[in-house]
Structures are given as structure tokens and as C-alpha cells.
Design a protein around this motif. Sequence first.
Motif, PDB file in Angstrom:
ATOM      1  N   PRO A  80       0.815  -1.217   0.000  1.00 15.67           N
ATOM      2  CA  PRO A  80       0.000   0.000   0.000  1.00 15.67           C
ATOM      3  C   PRO A  80       0.847   1.264   0.000  1.00 15.67           C
ATOM      4  O   PRO A  80       1.963   1.289   0.513  1.00 15.67           O
ATOM      5  N   VAL A  81       0.281   2.302  -0.579  1.00 13.99           N
ATOM      6  CA  VAL A  81       0.958   3.599  -0.656  1.00 13.99           C
ATOM      7  C   VAL A  81       0.883   4.285   0.708  1.00 13.99           C
ATOM      8  O   VAL A  81      -0.198   4.473   1.268  1.00 13.99           O
ATOM      9  N   SER A  82       2.045   4.642   1.249  1.00 11.66           N
ATOM     10  CA  SER A  82       2.091   5.291   2.562  1.00 11.66           C
ATOM     11  C   SER A  82       2.111   6.807   2.446  1.00 11.66           C
ATOM     12  O   SER A  82       1.676   7.512   3.351  1.00 11.66           O
ATOM     13  N   SER A  83       2.621   7.321   1.324  1.00 11.85           N
ATOM     14  CA  SER A  83       2.660   8.770   1.129  1.00 11.85           C
ATOM     15  C   SER A  83       2.880   9.080  -0.343  1.00 11.85           C
ATOM     16  O   SER A  83       3.303   8.219  -1.120  1.00 11.85           O
ATOM     17  N   LEU A  84       2.583  10.324  -0.694  1.00 10.66           N
ATOM     18  CA  LEU A  84       2.731  10.797  -2.065  1.00 10.66           C
ATOM     19  C   LEU A  84       3.761  11.914  -2.123  1.00 10.66           C
ATOM     20  O   LEU A  84       3.887  12.699  -1.182  1.00 10.66           O
ATOM     21  N   ILE A  85       4.463  12.000  -3.227  1.00 10.58           N
ATOM     22  CA  ILE A  85       5.295  13.158  -3.534  1.00 10.58           C
ATOM     23  C   ILE A  85       4.857  13.631  -4.905  1.00 10.58           C
ATOM     24  O   ILE A  85       4.970  12.893  -5.888  1.00 10.58           O
ATOM     25  N   ILE A  86       4.327  14.853  -4.976  1.00 13.16           N
ATOM     26  CA  ILE A  86       3.761  15.349  -6.222  1.00 13.16           C
ATOM     27  C   ILE A  86       4.513  16.580  -6.701  1.00 13.16           C
ATOM     28  O   ILE A  86       5.035  17.361  -5.913  1.00 13.16           O
ATOM     29  N   ASP A  87       4.565  16.746  -8.004  1.00 11.55           N
ATOM     30  CA  ASP A  87       5.185  17.922  -8.594  1.00 11.55           C
ATOM     31  C   ASP A  87       4.303  19.142  -8.358  1.00 11.55           C
ATOM     32  O   ASP A  87       3.068  19.053  -8.386  1.00 11.55           O
ATOM     33  N   ILE A  88       4.925  20.293  -8.142  1.00 10.79           N
ATOM     34  CA  ILE A  88       4.194  21.523  -7.866  1.00 10.79           C
ATOM     35  C   ILE A  88       3.206  21.864  -8.969  1.00 10.79           C
ATOM     36  O   ILE A  88       2.143  22.447  -8.707  1.00 10.79           O
ATOM     37  N   THR A  89       3.501  21.511 -10.220  1.00 11.29           N
ATOM     38  CA  THR A  89       2.644  21.916 -11.332  1.00 11.29           C
ATOM     39  C   THR A  89       1.270  21.272 -11.294  1.00 11.29           C
ATOM     40  O   THR A  89       0.350  21.732 -11.981  1.00 11.29           O
ATOM     41  N   ILE A  90       1.099  20.209 -10.500  1.00  6.57           N
ATOM     42  CA  ILE A  90      -0.199  19.531 -10.417  1.00  6.57           C
ATOM     43  C   ILE A  90      -0.765  19.579  -8.998  1.00  6.57           C
ATOM     44  O   ILE A  90      -1.751  18.910  -8.694  1.00  6.57           O
ATOM     45  N   ALA A  91      -0.164  20.388  -8.149  1.00  4.31           N
ATOM     46  CA  ALA A  91      -0.522  20.399  -6.725  1.00  4.31           C
ATOM     47  C   ALA A  91      -1.971  20.813  -6.480  1.00  4.31           C
ATOM     48  O   ALA A  91      -2.630  20.287  -5.582  1.00  4.31           O
ATOM     49  N   SER A  92      -2.488  21.741  -7.264  1.00  2.65           N
ATOM     50  CA  SER A  92      -3.808  22.305  -6.961  1.00  2.65           C
ATOM     51  C   SER A  92      -4.929  21.277  -7.022  1.00  2.65           C
ATOM     52  O   SER A  92      -5.938  21.417  -6.321  1.00  2.65           O
ATOM     53  N   THR A  93      -4.771  20.238  -7.827  1.00  5.36           N
ATOM     54  CA  THR A  93      -5.822  19.223  -7.909  1.00  5.36           C
ATOM     55  C   THR A  93      -5.464  17.945  -7.160  1.00  5.36           C
ATOM     56  O   THR A  93      -6.362  17.245  -6.675  1.00  5.36           O
ATOM     57  N   PHE A  94      -4.183  17.640  -7.037  1.00  2.00           N
ATOM     58  CA  PHE A  94      -3.788  16.392  -6.379  1.00  2.00           C
ATOM     59  C   PHE A  94      -3.733  16.529  -4.853  1.00  2.00           C
ATOM     60  O   PHE A  94      -4.004  15.558  -4.142  1.00  2.00           O
ATOM     61  N   LEU A  95      -3.400  17.698  -4.353  1.00  5.39           N
ATOM     62  CA  LEU A  95      -3.356  17.873  -2.897  1.00  5.39           C
ATOM     63  C   LEU A  95      -4.728  17.633  -2.252  1.00  5.39           C
ATOM     64  O   LEU A  95      -4.813  16.909  -1.247  1.00  5.39           O
ATOM     65  N   PRO A  96      -5.807  18.227  -2.766  1.00  9.81           N
ATOM     66  CA  PRO A  96      -7.113  17.952  -2.155  1.00  9.81           C
ATOM     67  C   PRO A  96      -7.497  16.479  -2.196  1.00  9.81           C
ATOM     68  O   PRO A  96      -8.122  15.965  -1.257  1.00  9.81           O
ATOM     69  N   VAL A  97      -7.116  15.793  -3.258  1.00  5.11           N
ATOM     70  CA  VAL A  97      -7.403  14.350  -3.359  1.00  5.11           C
ATOM     71  C   VAL A  97      -6.649  13.592  -2.282  1.00  5.11           C
ATOM     72  O   VAL A  97      -7.198  12.691  -1.625  1.00  5.11           O
ATOM     73  N   ALA A  98      -5.390  13.966  -2.055  1.00  6.53           N
ATOM     74  CA  ALA A  98      -4.587  13.308  -1.020  1.00  6.53           C
ATOM     75  C   ALA A  98      -5.161  13.572   0.364  1.00  6.53           C
ATOM     76  O   ALA A  98      -5.222  12.669   1.208  1.00  6.53           O
TER      77      ALA A  98
END
Length: 309
Positions: free
Chosen positions: A108-126
Motif C-alpha cells: 500500500p501507498v504510505s505517502s505521495l510526492i507530487i510535482d508543484i505543477t499539479i498540486a492544486s488538484t492532487f493535494l485535495p485528493v490526497a
Amino acid sequence: MSSGDTKLSQVLLIPSSGMGHLNPIVRLAKALSDRGISISLLTVRPTITAAESSLLSSLPSSLLIDFPLAPFDPSLFPESSDPVTLRWEAIRRSAHLLPSLISTISPPVSSLIIDITIASTFLPVAVAANIPCFVYFVSFASMLALCSVSPFVPHPISTDVKIAGGVLKIPYSSVPPPLRDPNHLFTTQFIENGRALTLVAGFLSHSGSNSVMEAAAAGLKMLAWPRGGDHRVIAASVPRNGLGIWPENWAWEAEERVVAAEEIAVKVREFMADEKLAETAAKLGAAATAAVQEGGTSDQSWRYLITKL
């Protein structure tokens, strides 16, 4: 936590597009893997450029997880739109597909590391999925500061951008040209990603003076890890003022000791769970905002200095 425990779950890294973004996050993935962290890299293929395809092909296929994008019509945007920026937008608009994909990943995924360019939509999902999420910003702290204030400055940007009451100034001549056009897709993305940074709960920094002042101005708690120069002197002010913590036993460039991944993981978890620290940092941010307002302590100091010039 033993070294073996880090293999029981994994970190999912989510890059965007363009070699300037993909290459650094691939290096980060390798650095984590070399330190015993199980990682996977979410990929969107076919890539925009041959260089990206070549880089992904050089990686073990077992590390790559394909991310099918939601339907996206690039014709809705101007013909002059940059292909990389359009790919960013396509990825951003596919964030809602992430939870179902994550549910199929093992371990299972314990944490995410996302690129800043997609943060606005992926952060709320996380946040909704209750998965710890870290934003990977590939540029310098001054650009991060510009991104973080972008939702609050007039657009189009037509003058120098003053940040934290003038502590940092981005000259107009250095402002990326797309930010001078309020209708540009990059501008929309930049502002929305800047707004998403308000969801960031903590800031790991090398303790440079700019970074510490920007964290204080934003009211964001900081985990200080000095690297060299005056950083340890500055880092001492972080816990002293209630802005964050500094693990003083962690090595810096003058020392050969390597800080173990397990030790970092434990400290980061403690840091992120410390709500009292978040409250004191927020109070510092409010005080900083008040200080730079007309009549505030910073404003008064400026007025006093001017009388002496």
C-alpha cells in the motif's frame, strides 16, 4: 523502525511533464530507493518529448505505474499553447482517478510526492484520502515564494512583486512572461497551485535566511535541516521563536555522518503530527502580517530609519 519496516509500504512519486520536472523527481526516486525506501513512479505515456521517453525507458519497468488520463481536448486552448503546459493541465484534470488506482497498488501507498505543477488538484485528493502528501518544488525558494503569493497579487503582473513586506522582491523584468497575461494557461495553473500551497502543513528547509523568513511570513511550521554557512545560526531561531524544530544532531556539510532514513521518517512524522507547533507558527505569521501593515512595528521601523537618512 528498522530498515526492513520501510519496505512494508511505499512512496508514490507523481511527476508532471517536461525534462526540467521529470529528471529531478527521477533523481529523488533513486535517492529514496538507495536508502531503502520502496518507491513507485506514476507515468503518463506516450510522453511529450523523446528525452522523457528515453529517461523512463532507462528505469526498471517494475517501478513504473501507468496513469491513464481522463479525456482532454487541447483544442479548447489557444493553438499557441505550449505542449508541456497542456500536458500539465491534462494531468491536473485527472487527479480524481488517483484513489481508484492507488487502491490497486501493493504494497500500500504510505505517502505521495507530487510535482508543484499539479498540486492544486492532487493535494485535495490526497487530503480526502488521508494520505500524507509532499509537494516537490524543483525551482529556488524565491520562485516558491512568488508562487505562494501569486493568488494575492494583482493580475496581470505589471510591476515588481514585493513579498513579505518587501523582504523579498521579484523584479518585473524577472517575472515569467506568461504571468503578465492573466488569460494564459500557465498563469491559471500557477495561481491555482499557489493557492493549493495553503494546504501545505509543514516546510522542510535548509534554513537559509530567505526560507525562514518566508515560512514565518506564511505562518508555516518548519523542520530545519541546516546544510552549511550561516544555516545553523539561523536554524537556532526556528525553535526559539516557536516556528518549528531543529534536530541539532543531524549532520551538515562539515560532517561525514549520514542521517538514516528511519531517523528522518520518525522525525518528519512527529513534526507533522505536532498541532501545537502549527498553532504557534500561525500566530507568528499573523504577527508578521500585522508588522508590515501601516502603523505596524516594521512600518514604524522604516519610518524611523528614513528620518535618520
